[in-house]
Design an enzyme around this catalytic site. Sequence first.
Site, PDB file in Angstrom:
ATOM      1  N   HIS A 162      16.270  18.129  -2.395  1.00  0.00           N
ATOM      2  CA  HIS A 162      17.284  18.854  -2.647  1.00  0.00           C
ATOM      3  C   HIS A 162      18.660  18.126  -2.795  1.00  0.00           C
ATOM      4  O   HIS A 162      18.816  17.287  -1.759  1.00  0.00           O
ATOM      5  CB  HIS A 162      17.337  20.033  -1.753  1.00  0.00           C
ATOM      6  CG  HIS A 162      18.077  21.210  -2.072  1.00  0.00           C
ATOM      7  ND1 HIS A 162      19.596  21.381  -2.157  1.00  0.00           N
ATOM      8  CD2 HIS A 162      17.793  22.541  -2.629  1.00  0.00           C
ATOM      9  CE1 HIS A 162      20.020  22.431  -2.568  1.00  0.00           C
ATOM     10  NE2 HIS A 162      19.009  23.269  -2.921  1.00  0.00           N
ATOM     11  N   GLY A 219      19.602  29.799  -6.025  1.00  0.00           N
ATOM     12  CA  GLY A 219      20.144  29.930  -4.730  1.00  0.00           C
ATOM     13  C   GLY A 219      20.571  30.734  -3.880  1.00  0.00           C
ATOM     14  O   GLY A 219      19.949  31.782  -3.452  1.00  0.00           O
TER      15      GLY A 219
END
Length: 241
Positions: free
Chosen positions: A85, A220
Amino acid sequence: MNGLGSALSELAALRARLDAAPGPETDIMVCPPATLLTRARETLEGSPIMLGAQDCHPLPSGAHTGDLSAEMLADAGATAVIVGHSERRIDHGESDTLVHAKALAAYRAGLMAIICIGETESHYRDGKTLDILRSQVEGSVPEARAREYGHRLAVWAIGSGLTPTPAEVAQVHGLIRSVLGQMLGDSEAGAMRLLYGGSVKPANAAELLFVPDVNGALVGGASLKAADFYEILSVYAETRC
């Protein structure tokens, strides 16, 4: 780094919405912090929502206090793990080599590897996006294991922190598909799901999810509320009908 035990109520609310109106078939996964994995598994038992983790250590065990192996995550109920990530790459200086090793660890434990790539804002401003992403795909995706476990692999293209235009997303995802084709062959690359991640929200989900070579989204902040996440899921189902 969001979510205490009280946040499981949002997960229960999402499950309730899907139970009431499941809609077209769509793969759904949530990736809570490791502290909630076991309780999230209990909350989701019997539902179609899959469970993933946010990171793993490359090794199965050892003297690495504070780290979690892919095997530990699988034991806690995860079926996938995010590796590489952008926040791990930036905050912890994770290299393509380390992300590659973590992806191999995921395969070793029987988990899907969600391999993330992404340029920084300075790379974007300097016009280096495509070169950076090509290098990250080539360095992060375990070629030999991906051939064997392609059905478990997804690649996430996240931008610079800025929300790109649909044309930019199409260009980036086309590049990723092309690079994967060169590495693995067109058949294997075509079967992989490329997920777009970067400020996906109900207001922009339709235009981003309709872009060629975008097979889904890694959401997100909008995933923290069941109502927002469900709205994105609904948009995704509608654009694919």
